[in-house]
Design an enzyme around this catalytic site. Structure first.
Site, PDB file in Angstrom:
ATOM      1  N   ASP A 236       1.086  -6.953   3.443  1.00  9.33           N
ATOM      2  CA  ASP A 236       1.022  -6.233   4.717  1.00  9.33           C
ATOM      3  C   ASP A 236       0.431  -7.089   5.842  1.00  9.33           C
ATOM      4  O   ASP A 236      -0.568  -7.800   5.637  1.00  9.33           O
ATOM      5  CB  ASP A 236       0.121  -5.004   4.498  1.00  9.33           C
ATOM      6  CG  ASP A 236      -0.049  -4.166   5.737  1.00  9.33           C
ATOM      7  OD1 ASP A 236       0.926  -3.475   6.099  1.00  9.33           O
ATOM      8  OD2 ASP A 236      -1.135  -4.201   6.349  1.00  9.33           O
ATOM      9  N   GLU A 309       5.275  -9.353   5.118  1.00  9.06           N
ATOM     10  CA  GLU A 309       5.593  -8.634   6.352  1.00  9.06           C
ATOM     11  C   GLU A 309       5.220  -9.515   7.540  1.00  9.06           C
ATOM     12  O   GLU A 309       4.058  -9.852   7.735  1.00  9.06           O
ATOM     13  CB  GLU A 309       4.817  -7.314   6.447  1.00  9.06           C
ATOM     14  CG  GLU A 309       5.310  -6.507   7.643  1.00  9.06           C
ATOM     15  CD  GLU A 309       4.311  -5.473   8.159  1.00  9.06           C
ATOM     16  OE1 GLU A 309       4.763  -4.474   8.714  1.00  9.06           O
ATOM     17  OE2 GLU A 309       3.090  -5.677   8.027  1.00  9.06           O
TER      18      GLU A 309
END
Ligand code: NOJ
Length: 593
Positions: A236, A309
């Site tokens: 993330d 990401e």
């Protein structure tokens, strides 16, 4: 680095010679002995809170996911990525983790997770977890210890005294940096008498990656879940891992204003050169890759993957892949099909730009990937237009490499409408009742549609955590499975085709824009049938295309393999490549035999 810098001009020259481009990575791949599982994988993102509720509390959970793994099997999914399932106060719906080593009780227990892994293994589906390295929750014990300056935790987070305003004599935040959900990125803590950095919500303090203990702790997190049998991680918010260090006077520099203004409150946006895309972050991804590879070397089994990401510029994003001397992430996510149309409008041209921007900048020998949606974006069908749902699902499945489906894209799920009163997303809650719809991510997070029954078969609760999208009675697994032709069936045919086709796994790639509104892709491999994807991405006009203008080697007749939902053509019938008519929104997959 050098390798791809040399490659770009060469490929751009090829592109300039005509509209078509060649993906050399796919071509050279054909020479290799075999492909690893992730290189042609169909990844499927599950947003656990909204997938399936097994205990009637209106919130999706692990047992719910386990009970529907056969659905994923039936879809042909290779690996499911679960958005965070760890203990969390749920300020940012699991992206604020209070215990990285335990499961959120409303989602289940560690034993439930083990049962999920066991069932997934039986079905041959790999499970990937969300790794949230940049921040924890402020309820994490590490943060509490850091606030209290407990030994070993003093510098676990990014702390600073702030700066004194010489005219007012008052203490102010250390810099002008902003958090992603509006407002200052610094929060004062009375107990510690310092500010801490949070690039997201106030309740999501940034971990300090300049502290080796933090780096080690987070590698421990990775190994802990690898021991539980996961096949890898989606990492993330990676680009924001590191920020610049304070200057010689101990002060953080301010970001410059970007020139863009937030039209809601007229606040100036800032550049983000000091708080993201730093070189140290790339190196950290390489270190995580070493953790994955070492784990496989010691424990055996299949490759454990890293998906990163990143919405960064290509020159930064591509470094995540690694270079000649070091391996990096297996796949930095390719969000071009989301970001390019968002800035220049959805059209055949912007789709081509999105494809170019990945295939022409990706280092040689690396694997591409294609993403059209996730839990942070409006739903793909709503963004591209419902008429283009199948066209976009076809595209990501026909292009070379791996692709990622966000739950519901296979059904053509659209955004739900969420009132201000029902709004849950912190990105929206930090705005107001007039403006929240510009910021909210709730519309793409509404519960999954299993059936036309109560709560779309998602939950037996009287109320679900977010309301359902209104169209669940027509767009759901039950209805679309029974229909003669549906988004779901098209999706399944696409996955099956990709799994069985050597051409789609190994073949060369050529693509172009035809007649301004048609995007066409050809995949070819010596000794195997060629496949042609052709889609009218225009709004209203029907067009007739001459595919031999795109590729002279195509046969005059092509067999229709898969057609979009409103296409009136017949599958397995032959169509002339030199006069192929396409209604607006019509998308086809044809083959050379
Ligand atoms: C990216 C995640 O996808 C998003 O949902 C989250 O709010 C931020 N990172 C912060 O973790």
């Amino acid at each position: 680095m050098q390798r791809f810098q040399l490659l770009i001009p060469l490929l751009c020259c090829l592109a300039a010679l005509g509209l078509a481009c060649q993906d050399t990575a796919a071509t050279t791949g054909a020479a290799a002995a075999s492909k690893d599982w992730w290189e042609t994988a169909q990844f499927y993102q599950i947003y656990p809170r909204s997938f399936k509720d097994s205990n009637g509390d209106g919130i999706g959970d692990l047992n719910g996911i386990t009970s529907e793994l056969e659905y994923l099997k039936d879809l042909g999914v290779t690996a499911a990525w679960l958005s965070p399932i760890f203990k969390s106060p749920m300020v940012d719906f699991g992206y604020d983790i209070s215990d990285f080593y335990d499961i959120q009780p409303e989602y289940g227990t560690l034993d439930d997770f083990r049962a999920l892994i066991k069932r997934a293994n039986e079905l041959g589906i790999k499970i990937i977890l969300d790794f949230v390295p940049n921040h924890s929750s402020d309820e994490n014990v590490w943060f509490k210890k850091s606030v209290a300056r407990e030994r070993g935790y003093e510098d676990y987070y990014v702390w600073h005294d702030g700066r004194l305003n010489s005219s007012t004599g008052k203490r102010e935040p250390p810099s002008n940096w902003l958090q992603a959900f509006r407002g200052s990125a610094w929060q004062w803590v009375e107990e510690r008498q310092q500010y801490y950095l949070h690039q997201f919500a106030v309740q999501q303090p940034d971990l300090n990656y300049r502290n080796p203990a933090v780096v080690e702790q987070m590698k421990r997190v990775l190994r802990y879940w690898l021991n539980e049998g996961v096949a890898g991680f989606r990492c993330d918010a990676v680009p924001v891992l590191f920020e610049v260090q304070p200057d010689a006077q101990g002060q953080y520099p301010d970001e410059e204003v970007s020139g863009l203004t937030d039209d809601v409150d007229n606040r100036s946006y800032l550049k983000s050169e000091l708080i993201e895309n730093l070189p140290e972050t790339i190196d950290m991804a390489y270190q995580w890759r070493t953790v994955m590879d070492d784990y496989q070397r010691i424990h055996g089994g299949d490759t454990r993957v890293l998906l990163i990401e990143t919405y960064a510029p290509p020159a930064y994003t591509m470094q995540f892949y690694g270079n000649r001397s070091v391996e990096g992430a297996h796949l930095p996510f390719n969000f071009n099909l989301i970001t390019v149309p968002a800035s220049s409008g959805f059209s055949a041209k912007s789709v081509k730009t999105a494809v170019d921007n990945w295939l022409l900048t990706m280092p040689a020998g690396r694997v591409a990937n294609w993403v059209i949606g996730n839990h942070d974006q409006r739903r793909a069908a709503s963004r591209y237009g419902v008429a283009h749902t199948d066209a976009m699902n076809m595209l990501v499945m026909l292009l070379p490499g791996a692709s990622v489906t966000y739950q519901g894209e296979e059904l053509g799920m659209t955004d739900g409408w969420i009132s201000w009163a029902d709004t849950k997303d912190p990105a929206a809650c930090n705005s107001n009742s007039e403006t929240y719809e510009q910021f909210t991510r709730d519309p793409s997070r509404t519960p999954f549609h299993w059936s036309s029954g109560a709560n779309a078969g998602f939950s037996t609760a009287s109320q679900t955590w977010l309301p359902l999208a209104e169209n669940y009675k027509t767009l759901n697994v039950e209805v679309e499975s029974a229909a003669a032709h549906s988004h779901l069936q098209i999706y399944k045919s696409l996955v099956a085709l990709r799994r069985s086709s050597k051409t789609l796994q190994w073949g060369a790639t050529k693509y172009a824009v035809l007649n301004e509104q048609v995007f066409v892709v050809k995949r070819s491999l010596a000794g195997s049938p060629s496949f042609v994807y052709v889609a009218n991405l225009g709004e209203s006009a029907a067009v007739t295309v001459n595919l031999s203008e795109f590729d002279k080697s195509l046969p005059s007749l092509l067999t229709l393999r898969i057609r979009s939902i409103d296409s009136s053509k017949a599958e397995n019938s032959l169509y002339e490549s030199n006069g192929l008519s396409l209604a607006a929104g019509e998308a086809l997959v044809l083959s050379s035999n």
